[in-house]
Design a protein around this motif. Structure first.
Motif: not given
Length: 316
Positions: A30-56
C-alpha cells in the motif's frame, strides 16, 4: 548485489545487515506498507553453507507521528571442522517502533532469538536451544525546533541477554547473537557503521561476539551543538556492564559486572560543499574488576584506552 550497513534491511540498532551477496524482492503493498523478502549468501571460508532468509514489513503511514518495522530472520549454517559437524538454525523475530513529534524523537527496537543448534563430534550428537533477547531504546530532543539553542540531546539504553549457566552440561543458549553481529555503541566501540570512524569490538571473554550486544547493557548520553553554520561539536559519555558476570563456570565468572566508561568529543567543520573535516578524541576508562575473574591471582590492568582521529571526508 551488495548492501551497506545503512541499507533498508537493517532493523533498528540490533539486526544489522553488512555487505553481503543477496537477492531481494520489494513490494509496495500500500502507500504506507512495504514488504521485503530477501535471501543472503553468507558462505565464507569457515562455512560449508550459510544462508540468511529475511522477511520485513515496513509501515510508515503518512500524516502519523508513528512508524514501525516488523522482521523475521532465519539462518541455516552448516560447518564442518575435522571430525565435528555443526548444524545451526537460529531464528529472530524483531521489531522497531518510532515516534516523532515536534522536538521529540523516540525509538524502541527489540528482538527475540530462538531456534536450535546440533553439534556432532565423532558420531556423538549434542543439541542446544536458543532462548535470548535484546532491545535498544533511544530518546532525543532538539531544542532548536522550539526556538531554543541549536542543541540536540539523546539518551540511549541497550540490553542484550547473557547466559547465566555456561557449564558443559547446559543445553540452553541464552546469550543474544545477531545474524551479523554488529551494534553501534560509541566512537571506540563503533562496531557497526562507517569504518572510517575507527572503532573496535568490545571484546570480553564473557561475550561471544565482540561486535554484538550479547551479555551487555549500556547507558549513553549524547549531545550535538551547532557552533556556527559550518561547525558542529559532538560529545557523549557512556557506561558499559556485563548482564551476567557469573556463569557457573570459573572461566567466565568475574568480580564485577561494570566494564568501564567511555568519553567522546568531536568537532566537525564544513570546509566546502561536500567536504568536511573531523577532529575527534575518545577515551575508555576500564573497571579492572570487570575484567578480572574470581580466581585470577591479580587484577587486570586499568590503563585508559584512547583514540584520536583527523578525518577529511568528501561526499558527492
Amino acid at each position: 548485489g551488495k548492501y551497506w550497513t545503512g541499507s533498508p534491511y537493517t532493523l533498528g540498532e540490533i539486526m544489522l545487515m553488512g555487505m553481503t551477496e543477496g537477492l531481494t524482492l520489494t513490494y509496495p503493498a500500500t502507500h504506507d506498507l512495504t514488504l521485503i523478502a530477501s535471501v543472503f549468501d553468507e558462505t565464507d571460508a569457515s562455512n560449508d553453507d550459510n544462508k540468511l532468509y529475511e522477511l520485513l514489513a515496513v509501515y510508515n503511514p503518512s500524516g502519523s507521528i508513528f512508524s514501525g518495522v516488523l522482521g523475521w530472520y532465519y539462518t541455516v549454517a552448516n560447518v564442518t571442522s575435522g571430525v565435528q559437524y555443526q548444524e545451526n538454525r537460529p531464528m529472530w523475530l524483531a521489531g522497531t517502533v518510532a515516534a516523532a513529534q515536534g522536538p521529540w524523537n523516540i525509538r524502541l527496537t527489540a528482538a527475540s532469538m530462538f531456534g536450535d543448534r546440533d553439534i556432532t563430534t565423532a558420531g556423538v550428537k549434542d543439541s542446544y536451544n536458543y532462548n535470548a533477547y535484546a532491545y535498544d531504546g533511544r530518546v532525543s530532543y532538539n531544542f532548536a525546533k522550539t526556538g531554543g539553542p541549536p542543541l540536540t540531546l539523546e539518551a540511549i539504553y541497550g540490553y542484550g541477554s547473557g547466559d547465566d549457566n555456561q557449564a558443559s552440561t547446559d543445553r540452553d543458549l541464552k546469550e543474544f547473537r545477531a545474524p551479523e553481529p554488529s551494534y553501534t555503541h560509541t566512537a571506540i566501540f563503533l562496531d557497526g557503521g562507517d569504518s572510517g570512524d575507527g572503532g573496535a569490538g568490545l571484546g570480553h571473554p564473557a561475550r561471544t561476539n565482540s561486535a554484538g550486544i550479547g551479555n551487555l547493557k549500556w547507558f549513553g548520553l549524547k549531545t550535538s551543538y551547532k557552533l556556527t553554520a559550518k561547525s558542529t561539536l559532538n560529545a557523549s559519555v557512556s557506561t558499559f556492564y556485563l548482564v551476567e558476570e557469573t556463569a557457573n563456570n570459573p572461566q567466565y565468572d568475574y568480580q564485577d559486572n561494570e566494564l568501564g566508561q567511555e568519553y567522546n568529543l568531536a568537532l566537525v567543520h564544513q570546509l566546502a560543499k561536500g567536504l568536511n573535516l573531523t577532529l575527534s578524541g575518545a577515551w575508555f576508562v576500564p573497571n579492572e574488576k570487570g575484567w578480572t575473574t574470581t580466581t585470577a591471582p591479580a587484577t587486570a590492568p586499568d590503563d585508559t584506552i584512547s583514540e584520536y582521529m583527523v578525518k577529511l571526508f568528501w561526499g558527492f
